[in-house]
Design a protein around this motif. Sequence first.
Motif, mmCIF file in Angstrom:
data_model
loop_
_atom_site.group_PDB
_atom_site.id
_atom_site.type_symbol
_atom_site.label_atom_id
_atom_site.label_comp_id
_atom_site.label_asym_id
_atom_site.label_seq_id
_atom_site.Cartn_x
_atom_site.Cartn_y
_atom_site.Cartn_z
ATOM 1 N N TYR A 104 -17.318 9.139 16.176
ATOM 2 C CA TYR A 104 -17.785 8.932 14.603
ATOM 3 C C TYR A 104 -16.610 7.745 14.300
ATOM 4 O O TYR A 104 -15.737 7.941 13.938
ATOM 5 N N ASN A 163 -19.305 4.492 9.982
ATOM 6 C CA ASN A 163 -20.380 5.077 9.927
ATOM 7 C C ASN A 163 -20.146 6.155 8.726
ATOM 8 O O ASN A 163 -21.172 6.537 7.979
ATOM 9 N N TRP A 176 -22.346 6.504 5.234
ATOM 10 C CA TRP A 176 -23.295 7.703 4.946
ATOM 11 C C TRP A 176 -22.784 7.928 3.452
ATOM 12 O O TRP A 176 -23.910 8.437 2.616
ATOM 13 N N MET A 227 -25.156 10.132 0.711
ATOM 14 C CA MET A 227 -24.934 11.383 1.358
ATOM 15 C C MET A 227 -23.602 11.969 0.674
ATOM 16 O O MET A 227 -22.555 11.233 0.603
ATOM 17 N N ASP A 264 -20.683 17.478 1.841
ATOM 18 C CA ASP A 264 -21.512 18.902 2.096
ATOM 19 C C ASP A 264 -22.570 18.322 3.119
ATOM 20 O O ASP A 264 -22.778 19.383 4.144
ATOM 21 N N GLU A 265 -23.371 17.578 2.850
ATOM 22 C CA GLU A 265 -24.363 17.162 3.554
ATOM 23 C C GLU A 265 -24.032 16.767 5.003
ATOM 24 O O GLU A 265 -24.619 17.184 6.033
ATOM 25 N N ILE A 266 -23.105 15.678 4.999
ATOM 26 C CA ILE A 266 -22.599 15.082 6.267
ATOM 27 C C ILE A 266 -22.058 16.550 6.942
ATOM 28 O O ILE A 266 -22.400 16.301 8.468
ATOM 29 N N ALA A 292 -23.016 19.412 7.154
ATOM 30 C CA ALA A 292 -24.114 19.877 7.576
ATOM 31 C C ALA A 292 -24.746 19.507 8.643
ATOM 32 O O ALA A 292 -25.235 20.354 9.713
ATOM 33 N N HIS A 293 -24.545 18.390 8.855
ATOM 34 C CA HIS A 293 -25.413 17.534 9.784
ATOM 35 C C HIS A 293 -24.473 17.414 11.062
ATOM 36 O O HIS A 293 -25.077 17.245 12.367
ATOM 37 N N TYR A 294 -23.218 17.266 10.914
ATOM 38 C CA TYR A 294 -22.329 16.978 11.950
ATOM 39 C C TYR A 294 -21.274 18.034 11.922
ATOM 40 O O TYR A 294 -20.268 17.986 11.302
ATOM 41 N N GLU A 295 -21.596 18.839 12.612
ATOM 42 C CA GLU A 295 -20.697 20.238 12.551
ATOM 43 C C GLU A 295 -19.370 20.204 13.287
ATOM 44 O O GLU A 295 -18.360 20.827 12.991
#
Length: 61
Positions: free
Chosen positions: A23, A27, A31, A36, A39-41, A43-46
């Motif tokens: 990562y 990047n 985002w 973004m 919290d969205e990040i 959720a997408h990248y645990e």
Amino acid sequence: MTDLITIDLGICHGKPCIRGLRYPVENILEWLAGGMRIDEILAHYEDLTREDILAALAFAA
């Protein structure tokens, strides 16, 4: 927090990355700049943590 940022020529062509994962800091910044929320990040990248994202911001500063 910047100790969470690693630079390894064998990972992502030596770009600064989060904890040796693939990562790149750039990047994460893209985002966030794109709207973004943290919290969205997460959720997408645990495998990322809030501290990772804050470290990317601190590194960029």
